[in-house]
Design a protein around this motif. Structure first.
Motif, PDB file in Angstrom:
ATOM      1  N   VAL A  17      -2.130  15.177 114.085  1.00 17.34           N
ATOM      2  CA  VAL A  17      -1.310  14.326 114.945  1.00 17.34           C
ATOM      3  C   VAL A  17      -1.169  12.991 114.243  1.00 17.34           C
ATOM      4  N   TYR A  18       0.077  12.637 113.914  1.00  9.00           N
ATOM      5  CA  TYR A  18       0.328  11.342 113.271  1.00  9.00           C
ATOM      6  C   TYR A  18       0.851  10.401 114.349  1.00  9.00           C
ATOM      7  N   ALA A  19      -0.077   9.660 114.942  1.00 11.21           N
ATOM      8  CA  ALA A  19       0.265   8.747 116.030  1.00 11.21           C
ATOM      9  C   ALA A  19       0.163   7.295 115.585  1.00 11.21           C
ATOM     10  N   VAL A  20       0.256   7.086 114.289  1.00 11.36           N
ATOM     11  CA  VAL A  20       0.230   5.741 113.732  1.00 11.36           C
ATOM     12  C   VAL A  20       1.615   5.140 113.892  1.00 11.36           C
ATOM     13  N   GLY A  21       1.683   3.874 114.127  1.00 11.59           N
ATOM     14  CA  GLY A  21       2.999   3.271 114.244  1.00 11.59           C
ATOM     15  C   GLY A  21       2.945   1.777 114.428  1.00 11.59           C
ATOM     16  N   ALA A  31      15.768  -9.836 111.176  1.00 16.11           N
ATOM     17  CA  ALA A  31      14.912  -8.941 110.403  1.00 16.11           C
ATOM     18  C   ALA A  31      15.197  -9.059 108.915  1.00 16.11           C
ATOM     19  N   THR A  32      14.173  -8.823 108.138  1.00 12.29           N
ATOM     20  CA  THR A  32      14.325  -8.879 106.685  1.00 12.29           C
ATOM     21  C   THR A  32      14.196  -7.471 106.098  1.00 12.29           C
ATOM     22  N   ALA A  33      14.650  -7.329 104.871  1.00 11.86           N
ATOM     23  CA  ALA A  33      14.512  -6.052 104.180  1.00 11.86           C
ATOM     24  C   ALA A  33      13.035  -5.693 104.026  1.00 11.86           C
ATOM     25  N   ALA A  34      12.190  -6.685 103.800  1.00 11.48           N
ATOM     26  CA  ALA A  34      10.754  -6.440 103.666  1.00 11.48           C
ATOM     27  C   ALA A  34      10.178  -5.875 104.965  1.00 11.48           C
ATOM     28  N   GLU A  35      10.624  -6.375 106.099  1.00 11.17           N
ATOM     29  CA  GLU A  35      10.155  -5.851 107.389  1.00 11.17           C
ATOM     30  C   GLU A  35      10.648  -4.424 107.608  1.00 11.17           C
ATOM     31  N   MET A  36      11.869  -4.141 107.193  1.00  9.49           N
ATOM     32  CA  MET A  36      12.396  -2.781 107.307  1.00  9.49           C
ATOM     33  C   MET A  36      11.573  -1.834 106.438  1.00  9.49           C
ATOM     34  N   LEU A  37      11.292  -2.241 105.209  1.00 10.05           N
ATOM     35  CA  LEU A  37      10.488  -1.406 104.318  1.00 10.05           C
ATOM     36  C   LEU A  37       9.083  -1.193 104.871  1.00 10.05           C
ATOM     37  N   ASP A  38       8.489  -2.228 105.444  1.00 11.59           N
ATOM     38  CA  ASP A  38       7.163  -2.105 106.028  1.00 11.59           C
ATOM     39  C   ASP A  38       7.170  -1.111 107.188  1.00 11.59           C
ATOM     40  N   THR A  44       7.397   6.295 108.574  1.00 10.09           N
ATOM     41  CA  THR A  44       7.997   7.454 107.921  1.00 10.09           C
ATOM     42  C   THR A  44       7.204   7.910 106.704  1.00 10.09           C
ATOM     43  N   VAL A  45       6.929   7.013 105.798  1.00  7.23           N
ATOM     44  CA  VAL A  45       6.194   7.378 104.581  1.00  7.23           C
ATOM     45  C   VAL A  45       4.772   7.816 104.944  1.00  7.23           C
ATOM     46  N   GLY A  46       4.154   7.133 105.893  1.00 15.32           N
ATOM     47  CA  GLY A  46       2.811   7.524 106.323  1.00 15.32           C
ATOM     48  C   GLY A  46       2.784   8.931 106.896  1.00 15.32           C
ATOM     49  N   ALA A  47       3.784   9.277 107.697  1.00 19.58           N
ATOM     50  CA  ALA A  47       3.874  10.628 108.255  1.00 19.58           C
ATOM     51  C   ALA A  47       4.057  11.656 107.141  1.00 19.58           C
ATOM     52  N   PHE A  48       4.907  11.335 106.184  1.00 23.96           N
ATOM     53  CA  PHE A  48       5.138  12.224 105.041  1.00 23.96           C
ATOM     54  C   PHE A  48       3.851  12.468 104.268  1.00 23.96           C
ATOM     55  N   PHE A  79      18.313   0.642 121.860  1.00 25.57           N
ATOM     56  CA  PHE A  79      17.850  -0.561 122.542  1.00 25.57           C
ATOM     57  C   PHE A  79      18.084  -1.803 121.685  1.00 25.57           C
ATOM     58  N   THR A  80      18.395  -2.899 122.337  1.00 21.98           N
ATOM     59  CA  THR A  80      18.546  -4.183 121.656  1.00 21.98           C
ATOM     60  C   THR A  80      17.245  -4.560 120.961  1.00 21.98           C
ATOM     61  N   ASN A  81      17.357  -5.150 119.789  1.00 20.78           N
ATOM     62  CA  ASN A  81      16.213  -5.653 119.011  1.00 20.78           C
ATOM     63  C   ASN A  81      15.261  -4.553 118.540  1.00 20.78           C
ATOM     64  N   HIS A  82      15.715  -3.337 118.434  1.00 22.09           N
ATOM     65  CA  HIS A  82      14.882  -2.220 118.001  1.00 22.09           C
ATOM     66  C   HIS A  82      15.366  -1.599 116.694  1.00 22.09           C
ATOM     67  N   SER A  83      16.175  -2.310 115.908  1.00 19.39           N
ATOM     68  CA  SER A  83      16.748  -1.706 114.705  1.00 19.39           C
ATOM     69  C   SER A  83      15.675  -1.290 113.700  1.00 19.39           C
ATOM     70  N   LEU A  84      14.628  -2.069 113.544  1.00 17.71           N
ATOM     71  CA  LEU A  84      13.582  -1.742 112.579  1.00 17.71           C
ATOM     72  C   LEU A  84      12.858  -0.449 112.963  1.00 17.71           C
ATOM     73  N   ILE A  85      12.369  -0.395 114.184  1.00 18.64           N
ATOM     74  CA  ILE A  85      11.600   0.778 114.605  1.00 18.64           C
ATOM     75  C   ILE A  85      12.497   1.984 114.830  1.00 18.64           C
ATOM     76  N   SER A  86      13.713   1.773 115.317  1.00 19.29           N
ATOM     77  CA  SER A  86      14.634   2.895 115.527  1.00 19.29           C
ATOM     78  C   SER A  86      14.966   3.581 114.211  1.00 19.29           C
ATOM     79  N   ALA A  87      15.209   2.806 113.177  1.00 21.04           N
ATOM     80  CA  ALA A  87      15.521   3.384 111.865  1.00 21.04           C
ATOM     81  C   ALA A  87      14.323   4.142 111.305  1.00 21.04           C
ATOM     82  N   ALA A  88      13.141   3.545 111.397  1.00 23.51           N
ATOM     83  CA  ALA A  88      11.943   4.189 110.840  1.00 23.51           C
ATOM     84  C   ALA A  88      11.594   5.463 111.598  1.00 23.51           C
ATOM     85  N   LYS A  89      11.659   5.420 112.919  1.00 22.19           N
ATOM     86  CA  LYS A  89      11.330   6.604 113.709  1.00 22.19           C
ATOM     87  C   LYS A  89      12.434   7.654 113.605  1.00 22.19           C
ATOM     88  N   GLY A  90      13.676   7.225 113.382  1.00 22.28           N
ATOM     89  CA  GLY A  90      14.742   8.182 113.084  1.00 22.28           C
ATOM     90  C   GLY A  90      14.409   8.940 111.812  1.00 22.28           C
TER      91      GLY A  90
END
Length: 135
Positions: A17-21, A31-38, A44-48, A79-90
């Motif tokens: 179970v990968y419940a890290v997030g 948001a910055t590119a560094a935050e998106m990568l983090d 995503t990378v952790g799950a992989f 959701f508003t203000n969720h672009s970072l997490i929405s992209a990663a969880k997508g």
């Protein structure tokens, strides 16, 4: 963590179970590119990496192994203000579909996408009743 579990259980593993997030709540404008990568690194990378390193043990499990990833409803609801997490969880959801095809039939791969859960990570959001109700 996978290596530790494999060592602890003599190389046998029936499930992962990968419940890290993370929950980076920030407008796309701020948001910055560094935050998106983090966010991608943690989610995503952790799950992989967890799936990759547990595959051999899971595929050898009696009756087959199972992987469960966590996504978020925000990946599909917009959701508003969720672009970072929405992209990663997508990315986690896409990874789930790909690994389910690749690891089948020896290992089942699924993903759940709950809404807001009452956890310490979500503490500041659930403390605001208006925000919690909107999610």
């Amino acid at each position: 963590a996978v290596k530790e579990a494999l060592h602890r259980f003599d190389g046998q593993l029936g499930g992962l179970v990968y419940a890290v997030g993370s929950i980076p709540i920030k407008s796309a404008k701020q948001a910055t590119a560094a935050e998106m990568l983090d966010s991608f690194r943690v989610n995503t990378v952790g799950a992989f990496e967890a799936a990759k390193h547990s595959y051999a043990a899971l595929s050898a499990a009696d009756g087959g192994g199972s992987i469960v990833f966590y996504s978020t409803i925000a990946a599909r609801r917009g959701f508003t203000n969720h672009s970072l997490i929405s992209a990663a969880k997508g990315g986690v959801e896409g990874l789930t579909v790909a690994l389910a095809a690749e690891y089948s039939p020896k290992v089942r791969v699924n993903c759940i996408a709950p809404s807001l859960m009452h956890t310490p990570l979500a503490g500041r959001m659930v403390a605001n009743p208006k925000m919690a109700q909107s999610l």
